[in-house]
Design a protein around this motif. Structure first.
Motif, PDB file in Angstrom:
ATOM      1  N   GLU A   1      39.962  31.578  41.058  1.00  0.00           N
ATOM      2  CA  GLU A   1      39.559  33.042  41.591  1.00  0.00           C
ATOM      3  C   GLU A   1      38.230  33.001  42.273  1.00  0.00           C
ATOM      4  O   GLU A   1      38.173  33.575  43.285  1.00  0.00           O
ATOM      5  CB  GLU A   1      39.457  34.058  40.572  1.00  0.00           C
ATOM      6  CG  GLU A   1      40.937  35.062  40.334  1.00  0.00           C
ATOM      7  CD  GLU A   1      40.657  35.922  39.401  1.00  0.00           C
ATOM      8  OE1 GLU A   1      40.608  37.047  39.846  1.00  0.00           O
ATOM      9  OE2 GLU A   1      40.455  35.817  38.211  1.00  0.00           O
ATOM     10  N   GLN A   2      37.354  32.201  41.887  1.00  0.00           N
ATOM     11  CA  GLN A   2      35.931  32.282  42.388  1.00  0.00           C
ATOM     12  C   GLN A   2      36.036  31.470  43.788  1.00  0.00           C
ATOM     13  O   GLN A   2      35.458  31.947  44.642  1.00  0.00           O
ATOM     14  CB  GLN A   2      35.017  31.560  41.415  1.00  0.00           C
ATOM     15  CG  GLN A   2      34.784  32.209  40.188  1.00  0.00           C
ATOM     16  CD  GLN A   2      34.154  31.358  39.118  1.00  0.00           C
ATOM     17  OE1 GLN A   2      34.178  29.890  39.091  1.00  0.00           O
ATOM     18  NE2 GLN A   2      33.425  31.785  38.219  1.00  0.00           N
TER      19      GLN A   2
ATOM     20  N   HIS B   1      38.685  31.228  45.504  1.00  0.00           N
ATOM     21  CA  HIS B   1      39.358  32.047  46.508  1.00  0.00           C
ATOM     22  C   HIS B   1      38.611  33.198  47.203  1.00  0.00           C
ATOM     23  O   HIS B   1      38.564  33.210  48.442  1.00  0.00           O
ATOM     24  CB  HIS B   1      40.616  32.797  45.798  1.00  0.00           C
ATOM     25  CG  HIS B   1      41.183  33.977  46.446  1.00  0.00           C
ATOM     26  ND1 HIS B   1      42.225  33.810  47.538  1.00  0.00           N
ATOM     27  CD2 HIS B   1      41.197  35.306  46.434  1.00  0.00           C
ATOM     28  CE1 HIS B   1      42.582  34.991  48.030  1.00  0.00           C
ATOM     29  NE2 HIS B   1      41.839  35.866  47.153  1.00  0.00           N
ATOM     30  N   TYR B   2      37.797  33.721  46.585  1.00  0.00           N
ATOM     31  CA  TYR B   2      36.812  34.714  46.962  1.00  0.00           C
ATOM     32  C   TYR B   2      35.597  34.111  47.772  1.00  0.00           C
ATOM     33  O   TYR B   2      35.492  34.737  48.733  1.00  0.00           O
ATOM     34  CB  TYR B   2      35.947  35.415  45.849  1.00  0.00           C
ATOM     35  CG  TYR B   2      36.893  36.641  45.013  1.00  0.00           C
ATOM     36  CD1 TYR B   2      37.251  37.641  45.915  1.00  0.00           C
ATOM     37  CD2 TYR B   2      37.408  36.410  43.793  1.00  0.00           C
ATOM     38  CE1 TYR B   2      38.044  38.688  45.157  1.00  0.00           C
ATOM     39  CE2 TYR B   2      38.189  37.725  43.150  1.00  0.00           C
ATOM     40  CZ  TYR B   2      38.154  38.649  43.915  1.00  0.00           C
ATOM     41  OH  TYR B   2      39.152  39.596  43.312  1.00  0.00           O
TER      42      TYR B   2
ATOM     43  N   THR C   1      37.462  33.450  51.099  1.00  0.00           N
ATOM     44  CA  THR C   1      37.954  34.567  51.682  1.00  0.00           C
ATOM     45  C   THR C   1      36.688  34.803  52.553  1.00  0.00           C
ATOM     46  O   THR C   1      36.605  35.245  53.707  1.00  0.00           O
ATOM     47  CB  THR C   1      38.789  35.493  50.889  1.00  0.00           C
ATOM     48  OG1 THR C   1      39.568  34.985  50.278  1.00  0.00           O
ATOM     49  CG2 THR C   1      38.731  36.630  51.843  1.00  0.00           C
ATOM     50  N   TYR C   2      35.415  35.046  51.764  1.00  0.00           N
ATOM     51  CA  TYR C   2      34.229  35.544  52.273  1.00  0.00           C
ATOM     52  C   TYR C   2      33.957  34.679  53.557  1.00  0.00           C
ATOM     53  O   TYR C   2      33.360  35.123  54.657  1.00  0.00           O
ATOM     54  CB  TYR C   2      33.181  35.588  51.541  1.00  0.00           C
ATOM     55  CG  TYR C   2      33.375  36.216  50.124  1.00  0.00           C
ATOM     56  CD1 TYR C   2      34.246  37.489  50.161  1.00  0.00           C
ATOM     57  CD2 TYR C   2      32.688  36.142  49.081  1.00  0.00           C
ATOM     58  CE1 TYR C   2      34.348  38.102  49.330  1.00  0.00           C
ATOM     59  CE2 TYR C   2      32.932  36.923  47.880  1.00  0.00           C
ATOM     60  CZ  TYR C   2      33.667  38.206  47.928  1.00  0.00           C
ATOM     61  OH  TYR C   2      34.051  38.761  46.943  1.00  0.00           O
TER      62      TYR C   2
ATOM     63  N   PRO D   1      34.610  37.172  38.998  1.00  0.00           N
ATOM     64  CA  PRO D   1      34.526  36.039  39.903  1.00  0.00           C
ATOM     65  C   PRO D   1      34.253  36.387  41.436  1.00  0.00           C
ATOM     66  O   PRO D   1      33.362  35.766  42.225  1.00  0.00           O
ATOM     67  CB  PRO D   1      35.934  35.628  39.855  1.00  0.00           C
ATOM     68  CG  PRO D   1      36.891  36.789  39.242  1.00  0.00           C
ATOM     69  CD  PRO D   1      35.722  37.404  38.408  1.00  0.00           C
ATOM     70  N   ASN D   2      34.233  37.795  41.799  1.00  0.00           N
ATOM     71  CA  ASN D   2      34.069  38.034  43.125  1.00  0.00           C
ATOM     72  C   ASN D   2      32.471  38.241  43.337  1.00  0.00           C
ATOM     73  O   ASN D   2      31.781  38.095  44.456  1.00  0.00           O
ATOM     74  CB  ASN D   2      34.696  39.290  43.794  1.00  0.00           C
ATOM     75  CG  ASN D   2      34.607  40.612  42.675  1.00  0.00           C
ATOM     76  OD1 ASN D   2      34.219  40.501  41.659  1.00  0.00           O
ATOM     77  ND2 ASN D   2      34.667  41.709  43.458  1.00  0.00           N
TER      78      ASN D   2
ATOM     79  N   ALA E   1      31.011  34.701  43.348  1.00  0.00           N
ATOM     80  CA  ALA E   1      31.066  33.908  44.565  1.00  0.00           C
ATOM     81  C   ALA E   1      30.195  34.703  45.488  1.00  0.00           C
ATOM     82  O   ALA E   1      29.782  33.766  46.193  1.00  0.00           O
ATOM     83  CB  ALA E   1      32.791  33.914  45.037  1.00  0.00           C
ATOM     84  N   ALA E   2      29.943  35.758  45.645  1.00  0.00           N
ATOM     85  CA  ALA E   2      29.008  36.690  46.557  1.00  0.00           C
ATOM     86  C   ALA E   2      27.500  36.110  46.145  1.00  0.00           C
ATOM     87  O   ALA E   2      26.946  35.856  47.286  1.00  0.00           O
ATOM     88  CB  ALA E   2      29.459  38.091  46.716  1.00  0.00           C
TER      89      ALA E   2
ATOM     90  N   TYR F   1      32.586  42.674  53.924  1.00  0.00           N
ATOM     91  CA  TYR F   1      33.775  41.637  53.374  1.00  0.00           C
ATOM     92  C   TYR F   1      33.477  41.296  52.032  1.00  0.00           C
ATOM     93  O   TYR F   1      34.496  41.171  51.155  1.00  0.00           O
ATOM     94  CB  TYR F   1      33.686  40.504  54.454  1.00  0.00           C
ATOM     95  CG  TYR F   1      34.415  40.519  55.453  1.00  0.00           C
ATOM     96  CD1 TYR F   1      35.564  40.908  55.674  1.00  0.00           C
ATOM     97  CD2 TYR F   1      33.345  40.562  56.804  1.00  0.00           C
ATOM     98  CE1 TYR F   1      36.243  41.017  56.827  1.00  0.00           C
ATOM     99  CE2 TYR F   1      34.048  40.728  58.220  1.00  0.00           C
ATOM    100  CZ  TYR F   1      35.189  40.895  58.237  1.00  0.00           C
ATOM    101  OH  TYR F   1      35.824  41.006  59.476  1.00  0.00           O
ATOM    102  N   THR F   2      32.403  41.278  51.403  1.00  0.00           N
ATOM    103  CA  THR F   2      32.275  41.100  50.031  1.00  0.00           C
ATOM    104  C   THR F   2      32.399  42.145  49.048  1.00  0.00           C
ATOM    105  O   THR F   2      32.515  42.091  47.893  1.00  0.00           O
ATOM    106  CB  THR F   2      31.017  40.126  49.684  1.00  0.00           C
ATOM    107  OG1 THR F   2      29.677  41.035  50.082  1.00  0.00           O
ATOM    108  CG2 THR F   2      30.777  38.875  50.628  1.00  0.00           C
TER     109      THR F   2
END
Length: 133
Positions: free
Chosen positions: A5-6, A8-9, A12-13, A46-47, A50-51, A78-79
């Motif tokens: 998940e981390q 993925h985020y 994506t970012y 996780p988001n 990641a951010a 986006y984040t």
């Protein structure tokens, strides 16, 4: 290894933000990998993790980088996280990265010989007058 998940985020970012260069993305991924060694970070969404890693990579770009060192409006969009939220997470959760020298391979170049070096300075994070924003 990082939580899927981390990753993925983070992917994506990075895909949504074309202004990010290879070195910034590579350092952000390496920071995410380093965070997997910290048991207490399992509770961090996780988001947000990641951010925060991406924010640290942006703020610690080499002075010679042509890219901005600011967490701009598109990054917030986006984040979903403003710079103040990321700074708070970095100060509270990512203290183990203070003065950490990071060396990693370039993600985009495909060349195993191209390495990227950065020193993560938590003391150089953006500050906000009048408290956190």
């Amino acid at each position: 290894n990082p939580n899927p998940e981390q990753v993925h985020y983070l992917c994506t970012y990075c895909a949504a933000l074309p202004q990010l260069d290879d070195a910034t993305i590579s350092v952000a991924l390496e920071l995410l990998v380093l965070c997997t060694r910290e048991y207490h970070l399992l509770q961090t969404p996780p988001n947000l993790l990641a951010a925060s890693c991406l924010g640290l990579a942006v703020w610690n770009r080499p002075a010679s980088a042509a890219c901005s060192h600011e967490w701009d409006a598109s990054m917030v969009s986006y984040t979903g996280f403003g710079a103040a939220a990321l700074v708070a997470c970095c100060e509270a959760e990512l203290h183990m990265l203070r003065d950490k020298h990071v060396s990693c391979r370039s993600i985009a170049s495909g060349l195993r010989a191209r390495s990227i070096h950065a020193t993560i300075m938590l003391m150089d994070l953006p500050t906000f007058s009048g408290g956190r924003q």
